[in-house]
Design a protein around this motif. Structure first.
Motif, PDB file in Angstrom:
ATOM      1  N   ILE B 432       0.830  -1.206   0.000  1.00  0.00           N
ATOM      2  CA  ILE B 432       0.000   0.000   0.000  1.00  0.00           C
ATOM      3  C   ILE B 432       0.868   1.261   0.000  1.00  0.00           C
ATOM      4  O   ILE B 432       0.660   2.185  -0.783  1.00  0.00           O
ATOM      5  CB  ILE B 432      -0.939  -0.008   1.237  1.00  0.00           C
ATOM      6  N   SER B 433       1.874   1.257   0.880  1.00  0.00           N
ATOM      7  CA  SER B 433       2.637   2.497   1.083  1.00  0.00           C
ATOM      8  C   SER B 433       3.832   2.638   0.142  1.00  0.00           C
ATOM      9  O   SER B 433       4.328   3.734  -0.082  1.00  0.00           O
ATOM     10  CB  SER B 433       3.160   2.525   2.526  1.00  0.00           C
ATOM     11  N   GLY B 434       4.308   1.504  -0.370  1.00  0.00           N
ATOM     12  CA  GLY B 434       5.539   1.561  -1.154  1.00  0.00           C
ATOM     13  C   GLY B 434       6.783   1.749  -0.310  1.00  0.00           C
ATOM     14  O   GLY B 434       7.868   1.974  -0.838  1.00  0.00           O
ATOM     15  N   ALA B 440       5.063  -4.991  -5.730  1.00  0.00           N
ATOM     16  CA  ALA B 440       4.164  -4.745  -6.865  1.00  0.00           C
ATOM     17  C   ALA B 440       3.486  -6.009  -7.373  1.00  0.00           C
ATOM     18  O   ALA B 440       2.542  -5.936  -8.153  1.00  0.00           O
ATOM     19  CB  ALA B 440       4.953  -4.093  -8.008  1.00  0.00           C
ATOM     20  N   GLY B 441       3.993  -7.163  -6.948  1.00  0.00           N
ATOM     21  CA  GLY B 441       3.406  -8.411  -7.430  1.00  0.00           C
ATOM     22  C   GLY B 441       3.293  -9.429  -6.314  1.00  0.00           C
ATOM     23  O   GLY B 441       4.086  -9.410  -5.361  1.00  0.00           O
ATOM     24  N   ALA B 457      -9.715  -5.699   5.352  1.00  0.00           N
ATOM     25  CA  ALA B 457      -9.882  -4.496   4.520  1.00  0.00           C
ATOM     26  C   ALA B 457      -8.530  -4.000   4.022  1.00  0.00           C
ATOM     27  O   ALA B 457      -8.385  -3.573   2.870  1.00  0.00           O
ATOM     28  CB  ALA B 457     -10.601  -3.398   5.316  1.00  0.00           C
ATOM     29  N   ARG B 458      -7.534  -4.087   4.902  1.00  0.00           N
ATOM     30  CA  ARG B 458      -6.194  -3.661   4.500  1.00  0.00           C
ATOM     31  C   ARG B 458      -5.646  -4.592   3.409  1.00  0.00           C
ATOM     32  O   ARG B 458      -5.042  -4.127   2.434  1.00  0.00           O
ATOM     33  CB  ARG B 458      -5.258  -3.677   5.718  1.00  0.00           C
ATOM     34  N   THR B 459      -5.864  -5.897   3.571  1.00  0.00           N
ATOM     35  CA  THR B 459      -5.389  -6.847   2.559  1.00  0.00           C
ATOM     36  C   THR B 459      -6.034  -6.547   1.208  1.00  0.00           C
ATOM     37  O   THR B 459      -5.375  -6.565   0.164  1.00  0.00           O
ATOM     38  CB  THR B 459      -5.713  -8.297   2.989  1.00  0.00           C
ATOM     39  N   LEU B 463      -4.289  -5.572  -2.338  1.00  0.00           N
ATOM     40  CA  LEU B 463      -4.461  -6.315  -3.596  1.00  0.00           C
ATOM     41  C   LEU B 463      -4.844  -5.374  -4.733  1.00  0.00           C
ATOM     42  O   LEU B 463      -4.413  -5.549  -5.877  1.00  0.00           O
ATOM     43  CB  LEU B 463      -5.529  -7.408  -3.442  1.00  0.00           C
ATOM     44  N   ARG B 464      -5.643  -4.356  -4.422  1.00  0.00           N
ATOM     45  CA  ARG B 464      -6.058  -3.403  -5.468  1.00  0.00           C
ATOM     46  C   ARG B 464      -4.872  -2.631  -6.022  1.00  0.00           C
ATOM     47  O   ARG B 464      -4.905  -2.153  -7.146  1.00  0.00           O
ATOM     48  CB  ARG B 464      -7.092  -2.421  -4.911  1.00  0.00           C
ATOM     49  N   LYS B 465      -3.823  -2.499  -5.217  1.00  0.00           N
ATOM     50  CA  LYS B 465      -2.683  -1.661  -5.644  1.00  0.00           C
ATOM     51  C   LYS B 465      -1.615  -2.426  -6.412  1.00  0.00           C
ATOM     52  O   LYS B 465      -0.675  -1.824  -6.930  1.00  0.00           O
ATOM     53  CB  LYS B 465      -2.042  -1.021  -4.409  1.00  0.00           C
ATOM     54  N   LEU B 466      -1.736  -3.737  -6.441  1.00  0.00           N
ATOM     55  CA  LEU B 466      -0.681  -4.527  -7.084  1.00  0.00           C
ATOM     56  C   LEU B 466      -0.715  -4.383  -8.604  1.00  0.00           C
ATOM     57  O   LEU B 466      -1.765  -4.149  -9.199  1.00  0.00           O
ATOM     58  CB  LEU B 466      -0.842  -6.007  -6.720  1.00  0.00           C
ATOM     59  N   ASP B 467       0.459  -4.569  -9.221  1.00  0.00           N
ATOM     60  CA  ASP B 467       0.513  -4.659 -10.683  1.00  0.00           C
ATOM     61  C   ASP B 467       0.121  -6.055 -11.155  1.00  0.00           C
ATOM     62  O   ASP B 467      -0.404  -6.228 -12.250  1.00  0.00           O
ATOM     63  CB  ASP B 467       1.953  -4.373 -11.183  1.00  0.00           C
TER      64      ASP B 467
END
Lengths: 193, 768
Positions: B432-434, B440-441, B457-459, B463-467
């Protein structure tokens, strides 16, 4: 001929249902019916509590009420004392289901009455019933009651207490319960097989 | 009352319970029907393999007739099963023939979002190509470390070790460490210099006095352990159970201590106090094998049974009596560590206290206490050196993935935890934060991300942020239907896996081999890892043409062969279970800095942690809420088995246990449906109420693993509530990295609708 019997040590049973699952798969028991089930009883109030799991199935009674009521002879007692149903001659009239005081029989959706066979197909090959073989608590023993050295005879001898279900029915079951927790009385003096 | 009506009353019972409403619905029999032939009437062949329906790895014999597995049993020569199996092992075969299985690779429909659940079928070549190009793009843009792997199950050797090590990422996690055993392993490592391992090395066959703390043997059906436990009780061993709930184990105990949740360390400190102040400890053992007794003796002076009684809500005399009885039976007295030990965030210290009690009893490495488990001798496959060593560690939490001098960046949670074990949940924030760098994967193998990792919710946000998000599984689990690419794995009865080496009293190696061919277009994990590796340019690590060649080469390092292993199933070696066995060879089993059992840990002191365990009070919940406790069903494994119709017939939904008086005050009764709402407003359910005397009034209890929200799992979907969903918080154990999960509180919200669900009988009839 052997006189087959089973004993279940209730002090050891944890109600995990390994026996019930093994039975289901060994005997291809369809979904929705069962040959072996587990009853849980709880007593007392917090923190003074007791509970027991008790697996139940056909008791292969020496005086089985389900056999004389069968109109076709499908329900029968073998020379080894097993109470069995011949699916070929069973007309699924349900008389035996009504007569069984232990609710141990069911209509198999394939058109006959089903019940525990003590895994006759296994014992004729010298194997134990599937439920006995798999039990991870080793609470089940099986064997010939007439052989004092059989597992079941030895287990019954060593038990602190031996009970049968509904002794007042006079069915003389060949499935007995060992070491019932003190608070759970089945009470069966003199009714043993 | 007949049995079916009776059973309906008890939400906690197993075996035919959920059948009750259905039994009456059985169709009228057809008098013309004939008895069907049975599977055992014809020729039956046997294949020796090991079970995957939990992670205990029991050796099994699969019975095959007409190309189908009908039955799975234990076999006597296997030290795990000893010819017996638990219900999950017995029922595993139903999973292979589950019509809801993932059948061929799936790719998320373009333009849909993760979680929408819209997929198209793809060939293996296309699916693997999409994954490989995604991974290579991540590597080019962010570096290979930006790929994470989460893995659990026998195939985690491929997806938690071999492939990520060849690919070169330290960001590999297994839920079995920081979401389960981490604290007990860390504490054991820094007390005894040895881990506990996947099979708890309790010398059950020689022990005379057993104290279980929150350890649900019986409801937890780890086969060998249950056999050993039962045999010990039959032999007359005494049992004490410490648990806020009257567990099945408690019902077998001579003494049940219904402790206030979260106060176990106070109880253990009081036992240490009694052992020390009444001089009941094993003086010769302590003198010979331990360091730090003087500091411990001074430390425990204030922790009287009376002090602990106030905290634990137990009777001081009972506390004192148990300590004296432990000592009276020592060294044949043992306090086993349990398994799931991530409770309150101070868990390594609690486990240290537990081990110190055992050490004072002089039972470690001694008959009737802990035996010294050893791994069997086995060499790895001779591949070229991996750029990074496998990072996740096993159930035993062994650390790895140290990136020093490798040229790779450190794991994203590196340095946060003393033990260096990978904390799988702590890899999520970087998605999430980088920070400290971007993940990314993700490849998730056999890990249910939404039913194991707290803060769902955090998980989902991560997942939404992954490439790239890939799921490899057998069933369309909740989290699987979020992936970009879904790969269907063959079930254990259809595949080879890598060899498993079991640390044990008698160390042994087990072979997983297929009993039947994979159904549909499913593939074994080894094949997936290899095909992916080849597409990633990792050919050097996958020079073996197939798994048989790989296994044969490994087995030849111990003078065996694949042919022999296939015939025997298990290869048993000799162990050194007791201190005397080590001393006879001038070996020291204690791998601590001092080479002794460290009652006082200088290493902990140097790192700024308490060198001796202390008690921390647990958090309190909002008024009117109950602490959420959770545990296991004997017929289920985590969230993996709730689509298995045979097991669901035995236990088809969970119920929320609440004390009778609390239920009465809330106006709810057994069988009513409620919602559960936690301290952060997260709701789950509906779930049935089970009002019982069998637990304290300050907590409620749920069996873990139910409450799937997965439309494709038609048996599991919508049955019961998920404890994980209600864990929006956890408290980190700074030493082990474990996520303490018993810090959540729930309210019961009455008036929930009874869920309308398809009948299990109808669902079961779909079996293929």
């Amino acid at each position: 001929m052997p006189r087959y019997a089973m004993a279940i040590d209730l002090a050891a049973c944890v109600g995990c249902a390994a026996c019930a699952v093994a039975c289901k798969l060994e005997n291809e028991v369809p979904a929705g019916v069962d040959r072996l089930w587990i009853r849980l009883e709880e007593r007392g109030t917090f923190p003074d509590l007791a509970m027991q799991y008790r697996p139940e199935q056909c008791l292969h009674c020496a005086e089985p009420p389900c056999v004389p009521v069968c109109p076709t002879g499908a329900s029968h007692v073998t020379a080894d004392g097993l109470v069995l149903v011949d699916a070929e001659t069973c007309i699924a009239c349900g008389a035996c289901i009504a007569a069984c005081p232990y609710d141990a029989r069911y209509f198999d959706p394939r058109g006959f009455v089903g019940k525990c066979t003590f895994c006759e197909h296994r014992i004729v090959q010298g194997q134990l019933p599937a439920c006995v073989e798999t039990c991870p608590t080793l609470c089940r023993t099986f064997g010939d009651l007439d052989d004092p050295e059989s597992d079941v005879s030895r287990a019954i001898r060593a038990a602190r207490r031996v009970d049968v279900l509904k002794p007042e029915q006079g069915t003389r079951p060949k499935l007995v319960y060992l070491n019932t927790p003190a608070r759970f009385g089945l009470a069966a003096e003199g009714a043993l097989p | 009352m007949d049995r079916r009506a009776f059973l309906k009353l008890s939400a906690a019972s197993v075996g035919a319970v959920m059948l009750a409403p259905e039994a009456a619905a059985v169709k009228l029999p057809n008098p013309l029907a004939r008895a069907p032939a049975s599977w055992f009437d014809g020729e039956v062949s046997s294949v020796l393999t090991f079970c995957e329906n939990c992670f205990w790895k029991c050796g099994v014999r699969a019975s095959v007739a007409d190309g189908r597995v009908w039955k799975v049993d234990g076999y006597a020569a296997n030290p795990k099963s000893r010819g017996r199996l638990c219900p999950r092992g017995q029922g595993a075969v139903a999973q292979t023939y589950d019509p809801d299985r993932l059948k061929r690779p799936l790719i998320r429909v373009e333009g849909t979002q993760r979680g929408d659940g819209k997929y198209r079928e793809a060939s293996w070549d296309e699916a693997l190509g999409v994954i490989a190009s995604g991974m290579l793009a991540i590597k080019e843009r962010y570096g290979s470390e930006s790929m994470a792997f989460f893995a659990h199950g026998s195939g985690d050797t491929w997806f938690g070790e071999y492939l990520p090590a060849a690919w070169a990422t330290p960001n590999v996690g297994k839920p079995s460490v920081s979401l389960c055993t981490g604290p007990r392993e860390t504490a054991s490592q820094w007390t005894f210099g040895r881990g506990i391992g996947g099979h708890e090395p309790i010398d059950w066959e020689n022990t005379d006095y057993i104290v279980l703390i929150g350890h649900h043997i019986g409801e937890d059906t780890h086969n060998t352990q249950l056999q050993d436990f039962s045999l010990a009780l039959k032999r007359g061993a005494e049992l004490v159970v410490v648990d806020p709930r009257f567990s099945v184990a408690a019902s077998k105990a001579g003494r049940w201590l219904p402790i206030k949740p979260g106060t176990d360390t106070a109880l253990l400190l009081a036992w240490l106090h009694v052992l020390v102040t009444e001089e009941l400890y094993d003086k010769a053992y302590v003198e010979r094998y331990t360091v730090g007794f003087e500091q411990l003796a001074a430390h425990v002076q204030p922790f009287t049974p009376e002090w602990a009684a106030d905290i634990t809500d137990l009777d001081a005399d009972a506390i004192r009596t148990v300590a004296r009885e432990l000592a009276a039976h020592a060294p044949r007295a043992v306090v086993p560590p349990g398994r799931h030990t991530v409770w309150y965030g101070n868990d390594t210290q609690r486990m240290r206290a537990l081990y110190l009690v055992n050490a004072l009893l002089g039972n470690y490495g001694v008959e009737g206490g802990f035996y010294l488990a050893q791994a069997p001798y086995l060499e790895p496959y001779p591949h070229p050196a991996f750029p990074l060593e496998p990072a996740a560690g096993g159930c035993s939490g062994a650390s790895g993935g140290e990136t020093l001098d490798t040229g790779f960046r450190a794991r994203v949670d590196d340095g946060r935890f003393f033990a260096h074990t990978t904390a799988v949940q702590e890899l999520i924030p970087a998605m999430i934060s980088g920070e400290p760098y971007r993940i990314a994967g993700l490849i998730a193998y056999g890990v249910n991300l939404f039913h194991s990792i707290p803060d769902v919710a955090r998980t989902q946000e991560a997942l939404r942020k992954l490439d790239l998000y890939v799921a490899i599984d057998v069933l369309p689990m909740d989290h699987v239907m979020w992936a970009d690419v879904i790969l269907p794995e063959a079930t254990y009865l259809e595949r080879y896996d890598d060899l498993v080496a079991i640390a044990h009293k008698t160390p042994f190696i087990e072979l997983r081999q297929p009993a039947v061919d994979p159904m549909w277009d499913t593939k074994p994990g080894w094949w997936i890892a290899r095909e992916l590796g080849l597409r990633l340019g990792l050919d050097a690590y996958f020079d073996w043409p197939d798994i048989e060649a790989y296994l044969d080469k490994r087995l030849r390092t111990i003078g065996s062969s694949l042919e022999q292993a296939k015939a025997k199933g298990t290869l048993v070696q000799r162990g050194r279970p007791y201190l005397a066995d080590w001393e006879a060879r001038n070996l020291n089993p204690f791998g601590t800095p001092s080479g002794r059992i460290e009652l006082y840990s200088q290493t902990f002191a140097d790192a700024g942690f308490d060198p001796l365990p202390t008690y921390e009070p647990p958090n309190d919940g909002p008024p009117g809420s109950y602490r959420l406790l959770y545990g296991r069903s004997p017929v289920h494994t985590f969230a993996k088995t709730q689509n298995n119709w045979v097991l669901m017939e035995m236990h088809g939904q969970n119920a929320v246990w609440i004390h009778t008086a609390e239920a009465e005050a809330l106006g709810v009764a057994s069988g009513d449906y409620v919602w559960l709402e936690n301290q952060d407003g997260v709701r789950d359910g509906p779930v049935a109420v089970y009002a019982t005397e069998r637990l304290r009034r300050d907590c409620v209890y749920l069996v873990h693993g139910f409450g799937h929200r997965a439309k494709g799992m038609r048996v599991a979907d919508g049955r019961g509530a998920s404890d994980t969903a209600l864990m929006s918080r956890y408290r980190l154990d700074p030493i082990s990295g474990g996520a303490g999960m018993r810090v959540n509180f729930v309210k019961l919200v009455p008036g929930a609708p009874r869920p309308r669900l398809p009948s299990l009988r109808k669902l079961a009839e779909r079996s293929v």
